[in-house]
Enzyme design. Structure first.
Site, PDB file in Angstrom:
ATOM      1  N   ARG A  84       8.043  84.717   8.970  1.00 19.43           N
ATOM      2  CA  ARG A  84       9.211  84.309   9.643  1.00 19.43           C
ATOM      3  C   ARG A  84       9.167  83.655  10.984  1.00 19.43           C
ATOM      4  O   ARG A  84       9.968  83.584  11.988  1.00 19.43           O
ATOM      5  CB  ARG A  84      10.442  85.221   9.655  1.00 19.43           C
ATOM      6  CG  ARG A  84      10.969  85.370   8.193  1.00 19.43           C
ATOM      7  CD  ARG A  84      12.592  85.649   8.123  1.00 19.43           C
ATOM      8  NE  ARG A  84      12.704  85.974   6.866  1.00 19.43           N
ATOM      9  CZ  ARG A  84      12.550  86.855   6.131  1.00 19.43           C
ATOM     10  NH1 ARG A  84      12.505  88.129   6.672  1.00 19.43           N
ATOM     11  NH2 ARG A  84      12.934  87.058   4.958  1.00 19.43           N
TER      12      ARG A  84
ATOM     13  N   LYS B  77       7.128  69.415  17.117  1.00 18.05           N
ATOM     14  CA  LYS B  77       7.342  68.922  15.505  1.00 18.05           C
ATOM     15  C   LYS B  77       6.160  69.224  14.916  1.00 18.05           C
ATOM     16  O   LYS B  77       4.955  69.068  15.205  1.00 18.05           O
ATOM     17  CB  LYS B  77       7.495  67.418  15.697  1.00 18.05           C
ATOM     18  CG  LYS B  77       8.891  66.649  15.786  1.00 18.05           C
ATOM     19  CD  LYS B  77       8.742  65.371  15.573  1.00 18.05           C
ATOM     20  CE  LYS B  77      10.240  64.739  15.797  1.00 18.05           C
ATOM     21  NZ  LYS B  77      10.041  63.212  15.588  1.00 18.05           N
TER      22      LYS B  77
ATOM     23  N   GLU C  99      -0.158  55.566  20.991  1.00 17.50           N
ATOM     24  CA  GLU C  99       0.797  56.421  21.601  1.00 17.50           C
ATOM     25  C   GLU C  99       1.232  56.345  23.013  1.00 17.50           C
ATOM     26  O   GLU C  99       2.387  56.277  23.471  1.00 17.50           O
ATOM     27  CB  GLU C  99       0.673  57.920  21.084  1.00 17.50           C
ATOM     28  CG  GLU C  99       0.579  57.858  19.695  1.00 17.50           C
ATOM     29  CD  GLU C  99       2.030  57.837  18.876  1.00 17.50           C
ATOM     30  OE1 GLU C  99       2.941  57.747  19.414  1.00 17.50           O
ATOM     31  OE2 GLU C  99       1.815  57.974  17.588  1.00 17.50           O
TER      32      GLU C  99
ATOM     33  N   LYS D  80       6.809  62.426  27.507  1.00 14.31           N
ATOM     34  CA  LYS D  80       7.269  63.103  26.224  1.00 14.31           C
ATOM     35  C   LYS D  80       8.135  64.214  26.645  1.00 14.31           C
ATOM     36  O   LYS D  80       9.355  64.524  26.201  1.00 14.31           O
ATOM     37  CB  LYS D  80       6.213  63.571  25.588  1.00 14.31           C
ATOM     38  CG  LYS D  80       6.583  64.033  24.183  1.00 14.31           C
ATOM     39  CD  LYS D  80       5.984  63.810  23.056  1.00 14.31           C
ATOM     40  CE  LYS D  80       6.514  64.300  21.926  1.00 14.31           C
ATOM     41  NZ  LYS D  80       5.870  64.464  20.644  1.00 14.31           N
TER      42      LYS D  80
ATOM     43  N   GLU E 285      15.998  66.140  18.291  1.00 13.94           N
ATOM     44  CA  GLU E 285      16.088  64.700  17.798  1.00 13.94           C
ATOM     45  C   GLU E 285      17.470  64.182  17.132  1.00 13.94           C
ATOM     46  O   GLU E 285      17.508  63.762  16.100  1.00 13.94           O
ATOM     47  CB  GLU E 285      15.081  64.340  16.629  1.00 13.94           C
ATOM     48  CG  GLU E 285      14.535  63.093  16.553  1.00 13.94           C
ATOM     49  CD  GLU E 285      13.471  62.475  15.863  1.00 13.94           C
ATOM     50  OE1 GLU E 285      12.607  63.288  15.855  1.00 13.94           O
ATOM     51  OE2 GLU E 285      13.809  61.580  14.944  1.00 13.94           O
TER      52      GLU E 285
ATOM     53  N   ARG F  69      15.611  61.560  21.280  1.00 19.14           N
ATOM     54  CA  ARG F  69      14.326  61.580  21.040  1.00 19.14           C
ATOM     55  C   ARG F  69      14.027  60.462  20.105  1.00 19.14           C
ATOM     56  O   ARG F  69      12.652  60.497  19.845  1.00 19.14           O
ATOM     57  CB  ARG F  69      14.096  63.061  20.300  1.00 19.14           C
ATOM     58  CG  ARG F  69      12.448  63.501  20.064  1.00 19.14           C
ATOM     59  CD  ARG F  69      12.432  64.917  19.706  1.00 19.14           C
ATOM     60  NE  ARG F  69      10.953  65.062  19.457  1.00 19.14           N
ATOM     61  CZ  ARG F  69      10.269  66.232  19.441  1.00 19.14           C
ATOM     62  NH1 ARG F  69      11.069  67.227  19.639  1.00 19.14           N
ATOM     63  NH2 ARG F  69       8.993  66.352  18.905  1.00 19.14           N
TER      64      ARG F  69
ATOM     65  N   ASN G 156      10.219  57.364  18.386  1.00 22.11           N
ATOM     66  CA  ASN G 156       9.671  56.839  17.153  1.00 22.11           C
ATOM     67  C   ASN G 156       9.653  55.251  17.397  1.00 22.11           C
ATOM     68  O   ASN G 156       9.344  54.620  16.191  1.00 22.11           O
ATOM     69  CB  ASN G 156      10.596  57.060  16.012  1.00 22.11           C
ATOM     70  CG  ASN G 156      10.630  58.638  15.621  1.00 22.11           C
ATOM     71  OD1 ASN G 156       9.471  59.128  15.569  1.00 22.11           O
ATOM     72  ND2 ASN G 156      11.650  59.359  15.640  1.00 22.11           N
TER      73      ASN G 156
ATOM     74  N   HIS H 157       7.407  53.559  14.741  1.00 19.16           N
ATOM     75  CA  HIS H 157       7.137  54.317  13.910  1.00 19.16           C
ATOM     76  C   HIS H 157       7.759  54.082  12.440  1.00 19.16           C
ATOM     77  O   HIS H 157       7.052  54.551  11.305  1.00 19.16           O
ATOM     78  CB  HIS H 157       7.202  55.686  14.188  1.00 19.16           C
ATOM     79  CG  HIS H 157       6.229  56.391  15.174  1.00 19.16           C
ATOM     80  ND1 HIS H 157       6.011  55.716  16.308  1.00 19.16           N
ATOM     81  CD2 HIS H 157       5.391  57.375  15.116  1.00 19.16           C
ATOM     82  CE1 HIS H 157       5.187  56.432  16.875  1.00 19.16           C
ATOM     83  NE2 HIS H 157       4.515  57.539  16.230  1.00 19.16           N
TER      84      HIS H 157
ATOM     85  N   HIS I 161       5.230  54.169   9.989  1.00 17.12           N
ATOM     86  CA  HIS I 161       5.048  55.005   8.985  1.00 17.12           C
ATOM     87  C   HIS I 161       4.703  54.710   7.636  1.00 17.12           C
ATOM     88  O   HIS I 161       4.204  54.969   6.561  1.00 17.12           O
ATOM     89  CB  HIS I 161       6.070  56.162   9.124  1.00 17.12           C
ATOM     90  CG  HIS I 161       5.685  57.157  10.175  1.00 17.12           C
ATOM     91  ND1 HIS I 161       6.836  58.173  10.690  1.00 17.12           N
ATOM     92  CD2 HIS I 161       4.528  57.771  10.615  1.00 17.12           C
ATOM     93  CE1 HIS I 161       6.186  58.833  11.300  1.00 17.12           C
ATOM     94  NE2 HIS I 161       4.881  58.817  11.359  1.00 17.12           N
TER      95      HIS I 161
ATOM     96  N   HIS J 238      -3.253  56.583  11.604  1.00 21.62           N
ATOM     97  CA  HIS J 238      -1.804  56.608  12.326  1.00 21.62           C
ATOM     98  C   HIS J 238      -1.492  55.423  13.487  1.00 21.62           C
ATOM     99  O   HIS J 238      -0.530  54.958  13.480  1.00 21.62           O
ATOM    100  CB  HIS J 238      -1.509  57.937  12.646  1.00 21.62           C
ATOM    101  CG  HIS J 238      -0.226  58.098  13.244  1.00 21.62           C
ATOM    102  ND1 HIS J 238       1.073  58.066  12.625  1.00 21.62           N
ATOM    103  CD2 HIS J 238       0.231  58.244  14.764  1.00 21.62           C
ATOM    104  CE1 HIS J 238       2.114  58.230  13.300  1.00 21.62           C
ATOM    105  NE2 HIS J 238       1.556  58.245  14.660  1.00 21.62           N
TER     106      HIS J 238
HETATM  107  N1  GLY Z   1       6.295  61.904  17.540  1.00 20.43           N
HETATM  108  C1  GLY Z   1       7.638  61.818  17.935  1.00 20.43           C
HETATM  109  C2  GLY Z   1       8.327  62.890  18.590  1.00 20.43           C
HETATM  110  O1  GLY Z   1       7.688  64.027  18.771  1.00 20.43           O
HETATM  111  O2  GLY Z   1       9.439  63.073  18.394  1.00 20.43           O
END
Ligand code: GLY
Length: 368
Positions: free
Chosen positions: A121, A143, A185, A227, A237, A241, A245, A248, A252, A264
């Protein structure tokens, strides 16, 4: 009927430190041990890092129980790897008082973070990113997750690291393709948040590609600041946030339609071009930025050509499966201008009609 309210005290405010420097990897383990006295440490790394000097450099004379992900890369980013790691930790009778160290790129960080989120946990994780993608993006913000056979990061959890250590000298051993595509990025950060930073990247590209410490440290700090400011405003998010993306959504989709054969960063570069085409269609941008970006990607030797084996339907199907999709259609992040994301009615992601997305994919598929 009786109702019992379970009151959960709001999470205590938490923060973590990102240390950035050049050539300090050998000092990191003693620092972790000092900061976490008595914790059993478990190292997760991959076959690529195990071949480099970084693993020796990190460990020095110490030994740590470890798991080496093999093969390195997205192919191993699945639930089977997670099970193998967790069973290895159990065999070593690691308890809740252990901590996980992730030494490697985005795949290692994502897997190790996810393992740390669910092992007994939850145990702490320390991220030591060694690639341009992970130093700019994935090691910060919490993430974590792994892919299913159907989509990227289908299993996931938010797990903030206890600390992040970025030694830009670890980028020395990256191959050119990995190094260059990872810079996408950083370009994304310039586009969404700081035009001056984008200009810095364009102006200093030669020194960055020569992997000089000074510009690499500068961009690592800049990426973390951008960031962090977004993640602090919206850690889970819900809205802002999403700007991270940018590029992306289609990126993606192309990455997953290629079965992860496209790296990527290359997929995100294609996605950034797609976003720019959509912005032009909406009258938000002119031809100039698109041409500038194509030039920049060309200087990085990043091909914007989608392999012939990938069809429009495959890309569209993957777009519909995007994690942010509502009623099988994801919202898109768009730029109002360079360095500023479009925000309307306090929302940072917007509906783009399917027809516009289809036309954009047609243009991408024709790209030489
Ligand atoms: N890579 C996108 C984020 O961390 O929200």
């Amino acid at each position: 009927m009786r109702k019992i309210q379970v009151k959960i005290p709001s999470c205590p405010k938490s923060s973590y430190c990102v240390a950035v420097g050049s050539g300090f990897l050998s000092e990191v383990l003693p620092q972790i041990k000092k900061a976490m006295p008595g914790k059993e440490l478990f190292l997760i790394t991959d076959a690529n890092i195990a071949k480099t000097k970084h693993l020796k450099n990190f460990l020095g004379r110490q030994q740590l129980p470890r798991f080496i992900i093999s093969p390195a890369g997205e192919k191993s980013k699945n639930i089977k790897t997670v099970i193998k790691i967790i069973e290895e930790m159990e065999k070593r009778t690691l308890g809740r008082d252990c901590a996980v160290i992730a030494l490697g790129g985005g795949t290692v960080g994502d897997i190790a973070g996810f393992v740390a989120a669910i092992y007994k946990r939850g145990v702490p994780v320390i991220q030591i990113p060694t690639t341009t993608v992970s130093q700019a993006d994935s090691a910060i913000g919490g993430k974590t997750g792994v892919d299913s056979s159907i989509s990227k990061n289908a299993f996931g959890a938010f797990k903030n690291p206890a600390a992040v250590f970025i030694d830009v000298r670890t980028l020395e051993t990256l191959d050119k393709e990995q190094f260059n595509t990872g810079l996408v990025e950083s370009i994304k950060h310039g586009l969404i948040a700081d035009e001056k930073y984008l200009k810095y990247l364009q102006k200093n590209l030669k020194a960055i590609l020569a992997r000089k410490s000074e510009p690499l440290e500068y961009i690592a700090v800049k990426n973390c600041q951008i960031k962090a400011s977004v993640v602090e405003a919206d850690p889970y998010e819900k809205n802002k946030r999403r700007i991270l993306n940018y590029g992306h959504t289609i990126g993606h989709a192309v990455e997953s339609a290629s079965n992860y054969k496209i790296l990527h960063g290359q997929a995100v570069a294609i996605g950034i071009i797609a976003a720019n085409i959509i912005e032009q269609k909406r009258g938000l941008a002119d031809e100039k930025r698109l041409e500038e970006l194509k030039n920049l990607f060309a200087k990085l030797d990043i091909s914007l050509k989608i392999p012939k084996s990938i069809t429009k339907k495959q890309i569209l199907d993957a777009v519909k499966r995007d994690k942010k999709a509502v009623k099988k259609w994801p919202p898109f992040v768009l730029l109002e201008k360079t360095g500023k994301v479009l925000c309307r009615n306090d929302r940072f992601a917007h509906n783009v009609e399917r027809k516009v997305v289809e036309e954009t994919i047609d243009i991408l598929l024709r790209q030489k």
